[in-house]
Motif scaffolding. Structure first.
Motif, PDB file in Angstrom:
ATOM      1  N   MET A 813       0.804  -1.221   0.000  1.00  0.00           N
ATOM      2  CA  MET A 813       0.000   0.000   0.000  1.00  0.00           C
ATOM      3  C   MET A 813       0.836   1.270   0.000  1.00  0.00           C
ATOM      4  O   MET A 813       0.359   2.344  -0.349  1.00  0.00           O
ATOM      5  N   LEU A 814       2.082   1.181   0.444  1.00  0.00           N
ATOM      6  CA  LEU A 814       2.891   2.391   0.605  1.00  0.00           C
ATOM      7  C   LEU A 814       3.582   2.804  -0.686  1.00  0.00           C
ATOM      8  O   LEU A 814       4.179   3.873  -0.752  1.00  0.00           O
ATOM      9  N   ASP A 815       3.531   1.964  -1.728  1.00  0.00           N
ATOM     10  CA  ASP A 815       4.136   2.341  -2.998  1.00  0.00           C
ATOM     11  C   ASP A 815       3.319   3.450  -3.659  1.00  0.00           C
ATOM     12  O   ASP A 815       2.109   3.574  -3.444  1.00  0.00           O
ATOM     13  N   ASP A 816       3.987   4.244  -4.476  1.00  0.00           N
ATOM     14  CA  ASP A 816       3.326   5.373  -5.128  1.00  0.00           C
ATOM     15  C   ASP A 816       2.652   4.902  -6.416  1.00  0.00           C
ATOM     16  O   ASP A 816       3.115   5.150  -7.519  1.00  0.00           O
ATOM     17  N   HIS A 817       1.545   4.176  -6.260  1.00  0.00           N
ATOM     18  CA  HIS A 817       0.813   3.695  -7.428  1.00  0.00           C
ATOM     19  C   HIS A 817      -0.680   3.637  -7.121  1.00  0.00           C
ATOM     20  O   HIS A 817      -1.105   3.666  -5.970  1.00  0.00           O
ATOM     21  N   ILE A 818      -1.463   3.592  -8.183  1.00  0.00           N
ATOM     22  CA  ILE A 818      -2.902   3.370  -8.039  1.00  0.00           C
ATOM     23  C   ILE A 818      -3.121   1.894  -7.750  1.00  0.00           C
ATOM     24  O   ILE A 818      -2.557   1.032  -8.410  1.00  0.00           O
ATOM     25  N   VAL A 819      -3.920   1.597  -6.740  1.00  0.00           N
ATOM     26  CA  VAL A 819      -4.230   0.210  -6.417  1.00  0.00           C
ATOM     27  C   VAL A 819      -5.357  -0.285  -7.318  1.00  0.00           C
ATOM     28  O   VAL A 819      -6.380   0.385  -7.483  1.00  0.00           O
ATOM     29  N   LEU A 820      -5.153  -1.462  -7.915  1.00  0.00           N
ATOM     30  CA  LEU A 820      -6.229  -2.175  -8.618  1.00  0.00           C
ATOM     31  C   LEU A 820      -6.318  -3.555  -7.991  1.00  0.00           C
ATOM     32  O   LEU A 820      -5.375  -4.347  -8.088  1.00  0.00           O
ATOM     33  N   ASP A 821      -7.438  -3.837  -7.318  1.00  0.00           N
ATOM     34  CA  ASP A 821      -7.573  -5.117  -6.620  1.00  0.00           C
ATOM     35  C   ASP A 821      -9.059  -5.394  -6.402  1.00  0.00           C
ATOM     36  O   ASP A 821      -9.925  -4.582  -6.761  1.00  0.00           O
ATOM     37  N   SER A 822      -9.328  -6.554  -5.790  1.00  0.00           N
ATOM     38  CA  SER A 822     -10.724  -6.890  -5.510  1.00  0.00           C
ATOM     39  C   SER A 822     -11.170  -6.246  -4.205  1.00  0.00           C
ATOM     40  O   SER A 822     -10.357  -5.894  -3.346  1.00  0.00           O
ATOM     41  N   VAL A 823     -12.484  -6.117  -4.058  1.00  0.00           N
ATOM     42  CA  VAL A 823     -13.053  -5.548  -2.825  1.00  0.00           C
ATOM     43  C   VAL A 823     -12.641  -6.395  -1.628  1.00  0.00           C
ATOM     44  O   VAL A 823     -12.254  -5.881  -0.584  1.00  0.00           O
ATOM     45  N   ARG A 824     -12.696  -7.720  -1.769  1.00  0.00           N
ATOM     46  CA  ARG A 824     -12.385  -8.608  -0.647  1.00  0.00           C
ATOM     47  C   ARG A 824     -10.931  -8.448  -0.198  1.00  0.00           C
ATOM     48  O   ARG A 824     -10.636  -8.409   0.988  1.00  0.00           O
ATOM     49  N   ARG A 825     -10.004  -8.353  -1.146  1.00  0.00           N
ATOM     50  CA  ARG A 825      -8.580  -8.255  -0.777  1.00  0.00           C
ATOM     51  C   ARG A 825      -8.224  -6.880  -0.192  1.00  0.00           C
ATOM     52  O   ARG A 825      -7.193  -6.722   0.439  1.00  0.00           O
ATOM     53  N   PHE A 826      -9.094  -5.905  -0.405  1.00  0.00           N
ATOM     54  CA  PHE A 826      -8.848  -4.569   0.140  1.00  0.00           C
ATOM     55  C   PHE A 826      -9.490  -4.386   1.516  1.00  0.00           C
ATOM     56  O   PHE A 826      -9.437  -3.303   2.093  1.00  0.00           O
ATOM     57  N   SER A 827     -10.053  -5.447   2.045  1.00  0.00           N
ATOM     58  CA  SER A 827     -10.701  -5.389   3.354  1.00  0.00           C
ATOM     59  C   SER A 827      -9.722  -4.914   4.418  1.00  0.00           C
ATOM     60  O   SER A 827      -8.582  -5.369   4.482  1.00  0.00           O
ATOM     61  N   GLY A 828     -10.157  -3.972   5.268  1.00  0.00           N
ATOM     62  CA  GLY A 828      -9.322  -3.449   6.348  1.00  0.00           C
ATOM     63  C   GLY A 828      -8.423  -2.298   5.954  1.00  0.00           C
ATOM     64  O   GLY A 828      -7.774  -1.701   6.803  1.00  0.00           O
ATOM     65  N   LEU A 829      -8.366  -1.975   4.652  1.00  0.00           N
ATOM     66  CA  LEU A 829      -7.512  -0.888   4.167  1.00  0.00           C
ATOM     67  C   LEU A 829      -8.381   0.298   3.742  1.00  0.00           C
ATOM     68  O   LEU A 829      -9.610   0.216   3.740  1.00  0.00           O
ATOM     69  N   GLU A 830      -7.744   1.397   3.378  1.00  0.00           N
ATOM     70  CA  GLU A 830      -8.518   2.586   2.995  1.00  0.00           C
ATOM     71  C   GLU A 830      -7.684   3.460   2.063  1.00  0.00           C
ATOM     72  O   GLU A 830      -6.472   3.422   2.070  1.00  0.00           O
ATOM     73  N   ARG A 831      -8.382   4.234   1.241  1.00  0.00           N
ATOM     74  CA  ARG A 831      -7.749   5.290   0.447  1.00  0.00           C
ATOM     75  C   ARG A 831      -8.716   6.466   0.342  1.00  0.00           C
ATOM     76  O   ARG A 831      -9.922   6.313   0.564  1.00  0.00           O
ATOM     77  N   ASN A 832      -8.178   7.619   0.003  1.00  0.00           N
ATOM     78  CA  ASN A 832      -9.018   8.816  -0.065  1.00  0.00           C
ATOM     79  C   ASN A 832     -10.068   8.713  -1.162  1.00  0.00           C
ATOM     80  O   ASN A 832     -11.195   9.182  -0.995  1.00  0.00           O
TER      81      ASN A 832
END
Length: 870
Positions: A813-832
């Motif tokens: 998550m700390l890399d300077d890139h746009i995240v592309l992933d599934s809703v399930r795998r992004f559980s517990g994380l956040e972005r603006n």
């Protein structure tokens, strides 16, 4: 206790040895001794001003028996430190026998009467920053330096990538000769006695040395004149020209070697400290020319011209004269440290502690809009009652009194002299301050009472500076210590080290309710603050405050709450609480990170927690494969999405934490049934036996439009819950409190094809970047992993057309890139900013749950894009 006090309040004492005091006595000293003594005192004063305050202890070198004053030169040096502000506002003195004490309050630029934007954050005896002013070189004071650096930092791109390549123009009266200095610079020789056709100006300086020690004199002037030209608009330094007559006199060849002169100049310039705010790390752009000076056709000596171009950022003559206390020693700040501290600024949020008015070592503290401010939290947690002394928390006081016979009588006896204030109990103030618990302590109690300095009582069994530097308290403050032993006779026995050997002035007492509440608000920041996830994005430490609800759960006695189920609504801070509890476990039980296990379902969240280095972090699958023989404590996060396909994870976790008979470990389980993302058995015990249980119903993450949408979707889940969700678990929504007043954006729209979707996402990202957002702000989430790869290829293609940045998954998550992933795998994380791409044919039984998972990940902006499953 002294270890605890050091971390609670700035009671730093710096001994500087013998110093002569009194105006008459100091006038008799030799200049060298007077300057040495003054340097000792001012360095210690600067260090304490920059480190939260404290005390300077001097031994009087003079034999006077009667009280004496400091001396005018010492007072003047202290006044210079604080920018000529009221001396008494920061310093008080007291003589006790042969010892003389200077009480130093922490520096706070809030005392400046003018606009905060020009207030330097730290104290310095000298900035080492020079600039040209007409024909003079001027040393900037702290306020001028602050404005200069702020201007450079705000617009480094103007000069940033390369130093200016324009030819320096020297203004002169002759319009036909616009750059006479540059014409002289290009020559190879000059005549002795020749008068140069231009005067000194902002761009030109003449220097002539008749001494034989020319190389040393040149070395001495370089650190002033070269930075001054570089920090202004550039210019020429002529060495060997008389400044009054403008005649070329040169340096006699018998006194100087041509090559040595050049080498000395270049070496001195290369040693000048430079600080960059831009991406360029270029050095000072200069050129040195050595010109022959001829007399009667014969070589007489040499003149030297240094051309300096404007520098993109800031050039110093040397490291600024500023000090700080680190590891109990006074040390000077490096140039980079000084600039970092001077230029610290607040992030653009609702501030609870502003850097512009806080002590130098404080960090910015903020809350989300709509949440309790530090004043509200202080009134709720630590209210100052009118006219009497209150013990708080009342439940803890009752527990302690019942557990320890004689404690109530002991405390009441100690409180007899105090009539108004608050006595705050803790089983361990050390753990509350994120330190290791001190052995043998029954409890600690911090007294904040009127007409008294704060007192910290530590009650023992038979046999820091955080309030200022973290809490931001700017008043005069010392915490007195009192160590009590609870004996069978139930009386207080002050132990060695109890109390303060220094008699502080009465100005350090808390005079009224307003001062008590100000100190308690700093205590709120100390106890409720945690490192914000935003710190990783900004590259500097930013603090958030726990809500009162989160703090009440965090404050639980771990020894009495070894197993706990924490149900939290989306965005209520469950992962933050999980991390805070692991820190508390480490401090309470004196265990290393390898004894604490964090278990979650997905790799991205596991990686995110693992980077914090506070525990071992694994996924559920890894947890079920391995033995974990060293683990004592387990924290489970996002448990609603666990599965039983690899075995009974709950029973395994219980068996690990309970295998040490008589000393069970901690097992806390965090979950949210609203975010259930599958229809299989999750392995949790029945809802009816999930006790003890706490609920987090204060939602703190999402902007208003997103929060409003979430509430509607969650109501749909309550109307028709999936069969694997116990209906009783959803009733907590009735107790929900949503932070109000946070602006944001929510859009939901139809796009029929993948090409239309990725084009819209790429175009919107480009607009967001133009507004100042970063790739780290954005996540694009699809319904399942099956859609990740098909969308990745199309999205990258669309991004390249818009000249937008790299796309990758959520594992780092700390890399300077746009995240592309599934809703399930992004559980517990956040972005603006979150784009949610969802097919119309998604599993209808948990559609609303998935939408809750998706929407709750977005803090400021949410875009939901429906499409046909094609």
């Amino acid at each position: 206790c002294s270890f605890l006090i050091y971390h609670l309040i700035s009671n730093l004492v710096i001994s500087v040895g013998e110093v002569t005091l009194g105006e008459g006595n100091r006038n008799k000293l030799q200049k060298t001794q007077r300057e040495q003594e003054k340097a000792k005192v001012t360095q210690a004063a600067c260090a304490l001003l920059n480190s939260g305050g404290g005390v300077i202890r001097l031994e009087m070198a003079n034999e006077d028996e009667h009280p004496v004053e400091l001396g005018l030169d010492l007072e003047e040096s202290l006044r210079e430190l604080i920018q000529s502000l009221d001396l008494h506002a920061f310093f008080e003195t007291k003589q006790q026998g042969r010892c003389y004490y200077i009480f130093v309050k922490s520096w706070s630029s809030d005392l400046f009467p003018e606009d905060r934007s020009v207030k330097p954050r730290i104290c310095s005896l000298g900035t080492s920053l020079y600039r040209r002013s007409g024909t003079s070189v001027r040393l900037m004071d702290s306020r001028e330096a602050f404005n200069f650096l702020k201007t450079k930092k705000r617009s480094p791109k103007i000069l940033g990538k390369q130093p200016s390549s324009r030819v320096l123009k020297v203004r002169c009266q002759n319009p036909h000769n616009l750059d006479p200095a540059h014409r002289i610079f290009q020559k190879d020789q000059l005549e002795y006695g020749e008068r140069l056709p231009f005067p000194e100006s902002q761009f030109v300086e003449f220097k002539q040395f008749s001494t034989k020690h020319i190389l040393q004199r040149v070395k001495d002037i370089i650190p002033e004149y070269v930075p001054a030209f570089a920090n202004t608009e550039g210019g020429y330094l002529f060495i060997g020209v008389d400044d009054k007559s403008k005649k070329v006199l040169g340096c006699a060849k018998e006194n100087v070697d041509r090559n040595s002169l050049r080498e000395k100049i270049e070496k001195a310039i290369y040693e000048l400290p430079c600080v960059h705010f831009c991406q360029s790390q270029c050095r000072i752009n200069f050129e040195v020319r050595t010109l022959d000076v001829l007399a009667g056709g014969e070589l007489y000596g040499y003149a030297c011209v240094i051309r300096v171009k404007p520098f993109c950022c800031a050039v110093f003559s040397e490291a600024p004269s500023s000090w700080m206390v680190k590891d109990k020693h006074v040390r000077s700040l490096t140039t980079e440290e000084w600039v970092d501290m001077m230029m610290d600024t607040d992030p653009d949020f609702e501030s609870q502690l502003s850097l512009s008015s806080g002590p130098p070592l404080s960090r910015p503290v903020y809350t989300k809009k709509g949440l309790e401010h530090k004043e509200d939290l202080q009134q709720r947690l630590f209210p100052v009652p009118p006219g009497h002394l209150q013990y708080t928390p009342e439940s803890l006081w009752k527990e302690l009194s019942s557990e320890h016979e004689g404690l109530e009588e002991l405390i009441n006896e100690q409180m007899r002299p105090f009539s108004q204030g608050i006595l705050i109990f803790s089983r361990s103030w050390a753990v509350d301050l994120n330190l290791q618990e001190q052995q043998g302590v029954i409890c600690d109690a911090l007294l904040i009472a009127q007409n008294s300095s704060p007192i910290l009582y530590s009650v023992l069994r038979e046999q820091d500076q955080k309030l200022v530097n973290m809490g931001g308290y700017t008043g005069k403050l010392c915490v007195m210590t009192k160590v009590l032993r609870l004996s069978p006779e139930s009386h207080a026995e002050p132990l060695a080290g109890s109390g303060s050997p220094i008699d502080y002035p009465t100005s350090y007492d808390l005079e009224d309710t307003q001062q008590m509440e100000a100190l308690l608000q700093s205590l709120v920041i100390v106890l409720l603050s945690f490192r914000s996830f935003l710190s990783d994005q900004l590259g500097c430490e930013v603090l958030n405050l726990l809500t009162a609800q989160q703090y009440e759960i965090f404050s639980k006695n771990l020894c009495k709450n070894r197993e706990l189920f924490v149900h939290g609504l989306p965005g209520s801070g469950k992962t933050i609480m999980a991390m805070k509890i692991m820190e508390k476990i480490r401090n309470t039980f004196h265990c290393e990170a390898n004894k604490i296990l964090y278990v979650c379902e997905n790799q991205p969240l596991r990686n995110f927690i693992s980077n914090k280095r506070i525990c071992q972090a694994v996924t559920r699958k890894t947890f079920m494969k391995n033995n974990f023989k060293e683990i004592q404590h387990i924290i489970i996060d996002e448990a609603q999405n666990f599965r039983t396909e690899d075995g009974d994870w709950y029973e395994k976790a219980k068996s690990i934490t309970q295998r040490e008979k008589g000393h069970p470990g901690i097992l806390w389980i965090f979950l949210d049934y609203f975010q259930t993302s599958h229809l299989v058995d999750n392995g949790l015990p029945p809802f009816s036996v999930q006790y003890p249980r706490e609920e987090l119903t204060r939602v703190v993450r999402n902007a208003d439009p997103i929060a409003n949408y979430l509430q509607k979707v969650m109501q749909e889940i309550i109307k028709n819950p999936p069969f694997n969700i116990p209906p009783g678990s959803l009733e907590m929504l009735r107790e929900a409190q949503w932070a109000q007043g946070v602006p944001g954006n929510f859009e939901i729209m139809e796009r029929s094809t993948r090409e239309q979707i990725v084009t819209y996402v790429a175009k919107t990202c480009k607009l967001l970047f133009e507004k100042g957002y970063s790739p780290k702000d954005i996540a694009v989430l699809v319904s399942t992993m099956d859609y990740v790869e098909p969308y990745k290829h199309k999205l990258l293609k669309a991004m390249r057309k818009k000249r937008v940045v790299q796309v990758s998954d959520a594992c780092d998550m700390l890399d300077d890139h746009i995240v592309l992933d599934s809703v399930r795998r992004f559980s517990g994380l956040e972005r603006n900013i979150v784009f949610g791409i969802y097919p119309r044919t998604a599993e209808s039984a948990i559609l609303y749950n998935i939408l809750v998972c998706l929407s709750s990940r977005a803090k400021q902006q949410l875009y939901i894009l429906w499409h046909d499953d094609c």
